[in-house]
Scaffold this motif. Structure first.
Motif, PDB file in Angstrom:
ATOM      1  N   THR A  11       0.822  -1.217   0.000  1.00  0.00           N
ATOM      2  CA  THR A  11       0.000   0.000   0.000  1.00  0.00           C
ATOM      3  C   THR A  11       0.851   1.259   0.000  1.00  0.00           C
ATOM      4  N   SER A  12       2.064   1.168   0.516  1.00  0.00           N
ATOM      5  CA  SER A  12       2.940   2.346   0.512  1.00  0.00           C
ATOM      6  C   SER A  12       3.247   2.803  -0.912  1.00  0.00           C
ATOM      7  N   ARG A  13       3.100   1.914  -1.885  1.00  0.00           N
ATOM      8  CA  ARG A  13       3.354   2.256  -3.292  1.00  0.00           C
ATOM      9  C   ARG A  13       2.362   3.315  -3.783  1.00  0.00           C
ATOM     10  N   PHE A  14       1.201   3.409  -3.129  1.00  0.00           N
ATOM     11  CA  PHE A  14       0.163   4.337  -3.573  1.00  0.00           C
ATOM     12  C   PHE A  14       0.191   5.677  -2.845  1.00  0.00           C
ATOM     13  N   GLU A  15       1.019   5.803  -1.824  1.00  0.00           N
ATOM     14  CA  GLU A  15       1.109   7.073  -1.098  1.00  0.00           C
ATOM     15  C   GLU A  15       1.641   8.146  -2.031  1.00  0.00           C
ATOM     16  N   GLY A  16       0.918   9.223  -2.126  1.00  0.00           N
ATOM     17  CA  GLY A  16       1.343  10.339  -2.964  1.00  0.00           C
ATOM     18  C   GLY A  16       1.069  10.149  -4.446  1.00  0.00           C
ATOM     19  N   LEU A  17       0.434   9.052  -4.826  1.00  0.00           N
ATOM     20  CA  LEU A  17       0.108   8.806  -6.225  1.00  0.00           C
ATOM     21  C   LEU A  17      -0.933   9.831  -6.674  1.00  0.00           C
ATOM     22  N   THR A  18      -0.665  10.512  -7.756  1.00  0.00           N
ATOM     23  CA  THR A  18      -1.572  11.552  -8.244  1.00  0.00           C
ATOM     24  C   THR A  18      -2.199  11.134  -9.574  1.00  0.00           C
ATOM     25  N   ALA A  19      -3.213  11.857  -9.969  1.00  0.00           N
ATOM     26  CA  ALA A  19      -3.836  11.620 -11.270  1.00  0.00           C
ATOM     27  C   ALA A  19      -2.817  11.818 -12.387  1.00  0.00           C
ATOM     28  N   GLU A  20      -1.915  12.765 -12.206  1.00  0.00           N
ATOM     29  CA  GLU A  20      -0.874  13.008 -13.211  1.00  0.00           C
ATOM     30  C   GLU A  20       0.069  11.812 -13.307  1.00  0.00           C
ATOM     31  N   ASP A  21       0.376  11.172 -12.169  1.00  0.00           N
ATOM     32  CA  ASP A  21       1.212   9.970 -12.182  1.00  0.00           C
ATOM     33  C   ASP A  21       0.538   8.851 -12.974  1.00  0.00           C
ATOM     34  N   VAL A  22      -0.760   8.683 -12.758  1.00  0.00           N
ATOM     35  CA  VAL A  22      -1.510   7.637 -13.459  1.00  0.00           C
ATOM     36  C   VAL A  22      -1.543   7.942 -14.955  1.00  0.00           C
ATOM     37  N   ASP A  23      -1.827   9.186 -15.314  1.00  0.00           N
ATOM     38  CA  ASP A  23      -1.856   9.567 -16.734  1.00  0.00           C
ATOM     39  C   ASP A  23      -0.500   9.324 -17.395  1.00  0.00           C
ATOM     40  N   ALA A  24       0.580   9.670 -16.718  1.00  0.00           N
ATOM     41  CA  ALA A  24       1.922   9.472 -17.270  1.00  0.00           C
ATOM     42  C   ALA A  24       2.223   7.980 -17.422  1.00  0.00           C
ATOM     43  N   ALA A  25       1.800   7.168 -16.454  1.00  0.00           N
ATOM     44  CA  ALA A  25       2.016   5.727 -16.534  1.00  0.00           C
ATOM     45  C   ALA A  25       1.227   5.121 -17.694  1.00  0.00           C
ATOM     46  N   ILE A  26       0.026   5.622 -17.936  1.00  0.00           N
ATOM     47  CA  ILE A  26      -0.776   5.148 -19.067  1.00  0.00           C
ATOM     48  C   ILE A  26      -0.093   5.494 -20.382  1.00  0.00           C
ATOM     49  N   VAL A  27       0.453   6.675 -20.483  1.00  0.00           N
ATOM     50  CA  VAL A  27       1.178   7.073 -21.699  1.00  0.00           C
ATOM     51  C   VAL A  27       2.354   6.117 -21.928  1.00  0.00           C
ATOM     52  N   ARG A  28       3.108   5.831 -20.860  1.00  0.00           N
ATOM     53  CA  ARG A  28       4.251   4.914 -20.999  1.00  0.00           C
ATOM     54  C   ARG A  28       3.781   3.509 -21.372  1.00  0.00           C
ATOM     55  N   TYR A  29       2.695   3.043 -20.762  1.00  0.00           N
ATOM     56  CA  TYR A  29       2.143   1.717 -21.078  1.00  0.00           C
ATOM     57  C   TYR A  29       1.740   1.659 -22.556  1.00  0.00           C
ATOM     58  N   ASN A  30       1.022   2.680 -23.018  1.00  0.00           N
ATOM     59  CA  ASN A  30       0.579   2.722 -24.416  1.00  0.00           C
ATOM     60  C   ASN A  30       1.752   2.797 -25.386  1.00  0.00           C
ATOM     61  N   ALA A  31       2.875   3.349 -24.931  1.00  0.00           N
ATOM     62  CA  ALA A  31       4.070   3.446 -25.771  1.00  0.00           C
ATOM     63  C   ALA A  31       4.865   2.141 -25.774  1.00  0.00           C
TER      64      ALA A  31
END
Length: 65
Positions: A11-31
């Motif tokens: 659960t500590s992996r999600f501390e401070g996780l922002t919507a911008e972090d998720v959006d950036a991770a999706i961009v990297r996944y799609n790439a």
């Protein structure tokens, strides 16, 4: 015989996780960024109508603040 579940992300992996972090991770996944996680087994992360494996997105390295 039931197969073993993959390990959970701490659960500590999600501390401070922002919507911008998720959006950036999706961009990297799609790439095509490589990750060590399998496909979704029980839940999906849905963004803009597209389903993603949540561990691949939330477990993606993020920029530290």
């Amino acid at each position: 015989m039931r197969s073993a579940r993959p390990p959970r992300l701490p659960t500590s992996r999600f501390e401070g996780l922002t919507a911008e972090d998720v959006d950036a991770a999706i961009v990297r996944y799609n790439a095509g960024e490589i990750h060590d996680f399998g496909e979704s087994t029980r839940y999906d992360l849905v963004s803009r109508g597209v389903r993603y494996p949540p561990k691949a997105i939330s477990g993606s390295p993020r920029k530290e603040s």
